[in-house]
Design an enzyme around this catalytic site. Structure first.
Site, PDB file in Angstrom:
ATOM      1  N   GLY A 195      34.557 -29.506 -22.311  1.00  0.00           N
ATOM      2  CA  GLY A 195      35.494 -29.790 -21.036  1.00  0.00           C
ATOM      3  C   GLY A 195      35.688 -31.182 -20.547  1.00  0.00           C
ATOM      4  O   GLY A 195      34.579 -31.777 -20.353  1.00  0.00           O
TER       5      GLY A 195
ATOM      6  N   HIS B 291      -5.605  -4.474  -2.831  1.00  0.00           N
ATOM      7  CA  HIS B 291      -6.982  -4.526  -3.525  1.00  0.00           C
ATOM      8  C   HIS B 291      -7.132  -4.014  -4.630  1.00  0.00           C
ATOM      9  O   HIS B 291      -6.893  -2.769  -4.586  1.00  0.00           O
ATOM     10  CB  HIS B 291      -8.217  -4.416  -2.322  1.00  0.00           C
ATOM     11  CG  HIS B 291      -9.198  -4.841  -2.932  1.00  0.00           C
ATOM     12  ND1 HIS B 291      -9.785  -6.140  -3.044  1.00  0.00           N
ATOM     13  CD2 HIS B 291     -10.486  -3.856  -3.367  1.00  0.00           C
ATOM     14  CE1 HIS B 291     -11.091  -6.134  -3.620  1.00  0.00           C
ATOM     15  NE2 HIS B 291     -11.467  -4.743  -4.022  1.00  0.00           N
TER      16      HIS B 291
HETATM   17  P1  FAD Z   1      21.875 -27.258 -18.412  1.00  0.00           P
HETATM   18  O1  FAD Z   1      20.980 -26.370 -18.593  1.00  0.00           O
HETATM   19  O2  FAD Z   1      21.412 -28.782 -18.954  1.00  0.00           O
HETATM   20  O3  FAD Z   1      23.426 -26.958 -18.963  1.00  0.00           O
HETATM   21  C1  FAD Z   1      24.408 -27.552 -18.829  1.00  0.00           C
HETATM   22  C2  FAD Z   1      25.338 -26.976 -20.120  1.00  0.00           C
HETATM   23  O4  FAD Z   1      26.526 -27.725 -19.771  1.00  0.00           O
HETATM   24  C3  FAD Z   1      24.883 -27.151 -21.283  1.00  0.00           C
HETATM   25  O5  FAD Z   1      24.920 -26.079 -22.074  1.00  0.00           O
HETATM   26  C4  FAD Z   1      25.825 -28.408 -21.839  1.00  0.00           C
HETATM   27  O6  FAD Z   1      25.979 -28.239 -23.518  1.00  0.00           O
HETATM   28  C5  FAD Z   1      27.106 -27.946 -21.304  1.00  0.00           C
HETATM   29  N1  FAD Z   1      27.928 -29.063 -21.160  1.00  0.00           N
HETATM   30  C6  FAD Z   1      27.525 -30.426 -20.633  1.00  0.00           C
HETATM   31  N2  FAD Z   1      28.724 -31.100 -20.473  1.00  0.00           N
HETATM   32  C7  FAD Z   1      29.748 -30.249 -21.045  1.00  0.00           C
HETATM   33  C8  FAD Z   1      31.298 -30.633 -21.060  1.00  0.00           C
HETATM   34  N3  FAD Z   1      31.877 -31.809 -20.657  1.00  0.00           N
HETATM   35  N4  FAD Z   1      31.929 -29.674 -21.484  1.00  0.00           N
HETATM   36  C9  FAD Z   1      31.321 -28.703 -21.762  1.00  0.00           C
HETATM   37  N5  FAD Z   1      29.902 -28.175 -21.617  1.00  0.00           N
HETATM   38  C10 FAD Z   1      29.373 -29.174 -21.328  1.00  0.00           C
HETATM   39  N6  FAD Z   1      13.299 -25.666 -15.126  1.00  0.00           N
HETATM   40  C11 FAD Z   1      12.841 -24.713 -14.693  1.00  0.00           C
HETATM   41  O7  FAD Z   1      13.245 -24.083 -13.517  1.00  0.00           O
HETATM   42  N7  FAD Z   1      11.869 -23.859 -15.140  1.00  0.00           N
HETATM   43  C12 FAD Z   1      11.085 -24.212 -16.306  1.00  0.00           C
HETATM   44  O8  FAD Z   1      10.110 -23.688 -16.552  1.00  0.00           O
HETATM   45  C13 FAD Z   1      11.666 -24.990 -16.919  1.00  0.00           C
HETATM   46  N8  FAD Z   1      11.151 -25.738 -18.094  1.00  0.00           N
HETATM   47  C14 FAD Z   1      11.802 -26.562 -18.942  1.00  0.00           C
HETATM   48  C15 FAD Z   1      11.228 -26.798 -20.166  1.00  0.00           C
HETATM   49  C16 FAD Z   1      11.905 -28.030 -21.011  1.00  0.00           C
HETATM   50  C17 FAD Z   1      11.091 -28.158 -22.412  1.00  0.00           C
HETATM   51  C18 FAD Z   1      13.035 -28.590 -20.446  1.00  0.00           C
HETATM   52  C19 FAD Z   1      13.777 -29.712 -21.179  1.00  0.00           C
HETATM   53  C20 FAD Z   1      13.568 -28.273 -19.193  1.00  0.00           C
HETATM   54  C21 FAD Z   1      12.928 -27.318 -18.301  1.00  0.00           C
HETATM   55  N9  FAD Z   1      13.331 -27.064 -17.042  1.00  0.00           N
HETATM   56  C22 FAD Z   1      12.789 -25.968 -16.513  1.00  0.00           C
HETATM   57  C23 FAD Z   1      14.554 -27.631 -16.737  1.00  0.00           C
HETATM   58  C24 FAD Z   1      15.826 -26.571 -16.739  1.00  0.00           C
HETATM   59  O9  FAD Z   1      15.956 -26.583 -18.134  1.00  0.00           O
HETATM   60  C25 FAD Z   1      17.018 -27.159 -16.034  1.00  0.00           C
HETATM   61  O10 FAD Z   1      16.710 -27.683 -14.632  1.00  0.00           O
HETATM   62  C26 FAD Z   1      18.153 -26.692 -16.263  1.00  0.00           C
HETATM   63  O11 FAD Z   1      18.554 -26.228 -17.540  1.00  0.00           O
HETATM   64  C27 FAD Z   1      19.568 -27.213 -15.380  1.00  0.00           C
HETATM   65  O12 FAD Z   1      20.457 -26.385 -15.431  1.00  0.00           O
HETATM   66  P2  FAD Z   1      22.077 -26.870 -15.643  1.00  0.00           P
HETATM   67  O13 FAD Z   1      22.786 -25.700 -15.600  1.00  0.00           O
HETATM   68  O14 FAD Z   1      22.170 -28.042 -14.390  1.00  0.00           O
HETATM   69  O15 FAD Z   1      22.273 -27.898 -16.827  1.00  0.00           O
END
Ligand code: FAD
Ligand code: AMP
Length: 477
Positions: free
Chosen positions: A124, A453
């Site tokens: 997007g 408890h």
């Molecule tokens: P994302 O999950 O990164 O999703 C964004 C999505 O948008 C992706 O699918 C991407 O492909 C898509 N996208 C991006 N740009 C475009 C575009 N231009 N067009 C179409 N699609 C697009 N957080 C926790 O709260 N608890 C945990 O236990 C935890 N463990 C983690 C462990 C690891 C190893 C990692 C790497 C992260 C962890 N996190 C955890 C953090 C958590 O994954 C992120 O905070 C969360 O995924 C953020 O959500 P988001 O929707 O903002 O982004």
């Protein structure tokens, strides 16, 4: 290019910030599309973003499996259970991890269908005038007209040129979740949450793990009593955490990784079989904003928003890791829900002072609100109570009587300012403290609340009592 289609709301990104925004907007009777470009290593598209595909969920699957393996080897004998030689079948463990991810990401597609959200796989790009161009999916490039656009494009691992990622020997957190063999010598750069969780997984499965952390202190964002306790447990697990160790470079030679780092005593070299670079994540906005959209991005790459996630361009919102605040799935989820409700003219608010943090190590670490150090620095007089899990019957029964629950409340009106837990199921226990903060509860409110408890939750009850030196099950100091 095919013709355009009109939606009330187009969400870019189907991670834990984007997909809840889309579902709530649909619940609010709006016509919604959610565009996501995620591709897994086998080339298949999946909703769920980093969290479901490469973050929260697969890491917790492996943390659970590896902890069971560790406990079977190290602790079952204490329970009087003999299991002979415990064997590791990593292929099965990884298949379980992949299966959980597949079920969960498939679940989002099903939720979209039932809520009436049009889920679209593809890239997007926001165009001026609140239109979203979708390319690279199954069909031709198309343009979606949107009354509102919600940017939820997430984040990606920080890559440093001095440690060139090759996905095989120098790897990121995603690669580290999908290893098909246990590396003998594993290095981790960065003792943040991700570095500590991944280091724990592979240490439990048999790797010698060295964690290099530039800062002189472990977990500086946590309450320091908890951080000190955590450090002791990581040492017991055998994690070799070197603080004040700044990695200068890493390179691959002869099938091994050579790392150069400096600390107070000078320059050192370390030979490793694999190196996980876990030095943080950055907001992801590649190819997201066409010329002239007016959406502002700050110096660190975050999309600029106000406290209600408005970008400043009318009807364009941004939520999750791509905006300021902790990079946590639940923070993004609440922002997504808030925005979808505001778009529908309903009430929406995120309480940024009550965001729980959880580290899924053993013991688990969880907190909400201010640390004792932060309260002290603020100058506000305060009271502290803590209670050791060693005095909690359920923790004893679980053979997990480690750590403590700690509560900080204001000296004047007793409002709970922060709760910090290291111990069994800390990530579950913290929910009560989050609710307490949401309701501006006092420690007395928790003192007067009955806790079953024997449960782990009694540790929080006793910590609240200890705030006023009235704990029953431990000596008040
Ligand atoms: P994302 O999950 O990164 O999703 C964004 C999505 O948008 C992706 O699918 C991407 O492909 C898509 N996208 C991006 N740009 C475009 C575009 N231009 N067009 C179409 N699609 C697009 N957080 C926790 O709260 N608890 C945990 O236990 C935890 N463990 C983690 C462990 C690891 C190893 C990692 C790497 C992260 C962890 N996190 C955890 C953090 C958590 O994954 C992120 O905070 C969360 O995924 C953020 O959500 P988001 O929707 O903002 O982004
Ligand atoms: P987080 O931002 O919580 O994911 O944690 C990343 C960690 O990596 C932080 O604690 C940083 O101090 C640490 N870090 C970043 N760069 C380096 C480096 N070159 N050497 C060692 N540690 C680093």
């Amino acid at each position: 290019m095919s013709g355009s289609e009109a939606f009330d709301v187009v969400v870019i990104g189907a991670g834990p910030a984007g997909y809840p925004a889309a579902i709530r907007a649909a619940q609010n009777k709006l016509k919604v599309a959610c565009v996501d470009e995620w591709k897994n290593t086998d080339g298949t598209a999946a909703f769920g973003g980093t969290c479901l595909n490469a973050g929260c969920i697969p890491s917790k699957a492996l943390l659970e499996s590896s902890e069971l393996y560790w406990r079977a080897r190290e602790e079952f004998a204490h329970h009087g259970i003999g299991v002979g030689q415990v064997k590791l079948d990593l292929a099965t463990m990884q298949r379980r991890r992949a299966g959980i991810v597949k079920t969960m990401t498939g679940g989002i597609a099903a939720l979209f269908k039932s809520a009436g959200v049009t889920g679209i796989h593809g890239h997007g790009r926001l165009l001026p005038g609140n239109r979203v161009e979708v390319s690279g999916g199954m069909g031709a490039t198309r343009v979606l007209e949107a009354r509102h656009v919600v940017i939820a494009s997430g984040s990606s691992p920080i890559r440093l040129p001095s440690m060139p990622h090759d996905g095989k020997l120098i790897i990121d957190s995603w690669n580290a979740l999908e290893l098909d063999a246990v590396p003998r010598r594993l290095g981790v750069i960065g003792a943040g949450v991700i570095g500590l969780e991944l280091g724990s997984v592979w240490r439990r499965l048999g790797s010698e793990v060295t964690v290099l952390e530039a800062l002189p202190q472990l977990l500086p964002m946590a309450d320091q009593a908890i951080a000190r306790e955590a450090q002791r447990h990581f040492k017991k697990l055998g994690l070799d955490i070197r603080l004040g160790a700044k990695v200068q470079s890493a390179s691959v030679t002869g099938g091994a990784v050579s790392v150069v780092y400096t600390d107070a005593s000078g320059e050192h070299r370390l030979e490793l079989d694999k190196l996980v670079v876990a030095v943080g994540r950055r907001p992801f906005t590649e190819g997201l904003l066409a010329e002239g959209t007016g959406v502002k991005v700050d110096g660190r790459g975050f999309v600029e928003v106000d406290e209600h996630c408005r970008t400043g361009v009318p009807n364009v919102w941004a939520v999750g890791d791509v905006v300021r605040g902790p990079m946590l799935a639940h923070k993004g989820k609440e922002e997504g829900i808030m925005v979808a409700d505001l778009i529908a003219g309903r009430y929406g608010e995120v309480n940024y002072r009550a965001i729980p943090s959880v580290i899924y190590t053993a013991p688990e670490i969880a907190w909400v609100g201010l640390t004792e150090e932060q309260v002290k620095a603020s100058g506000r007089p305060y009271k502290v109570g803590s209670f050791p899990f060693a005095a909690n019957g359920r923790a004893r029964a679980l053979e997990a009587a480690q750590g403590m629950a700690k509560m900080v409340s204001a000296a004047d009106d007793d409002e709970i300012l922060g709760v910090h837990i290291i111990g069994p199921f800390a990530g579950e226990l913290i929910a009560e403290a989050v609710l307490a903060l949401e309701y501006s509860a006092s420690s007395e409110d928790l003192q007067r609340t009955m806790h079953a408890h024997p449960t782990l939750s009694e540790a929080l009850h006793e910590a609240a009592l200890a705030v006023d030196k009235r704990a029953i099950d431990s000596i008040n100091r």
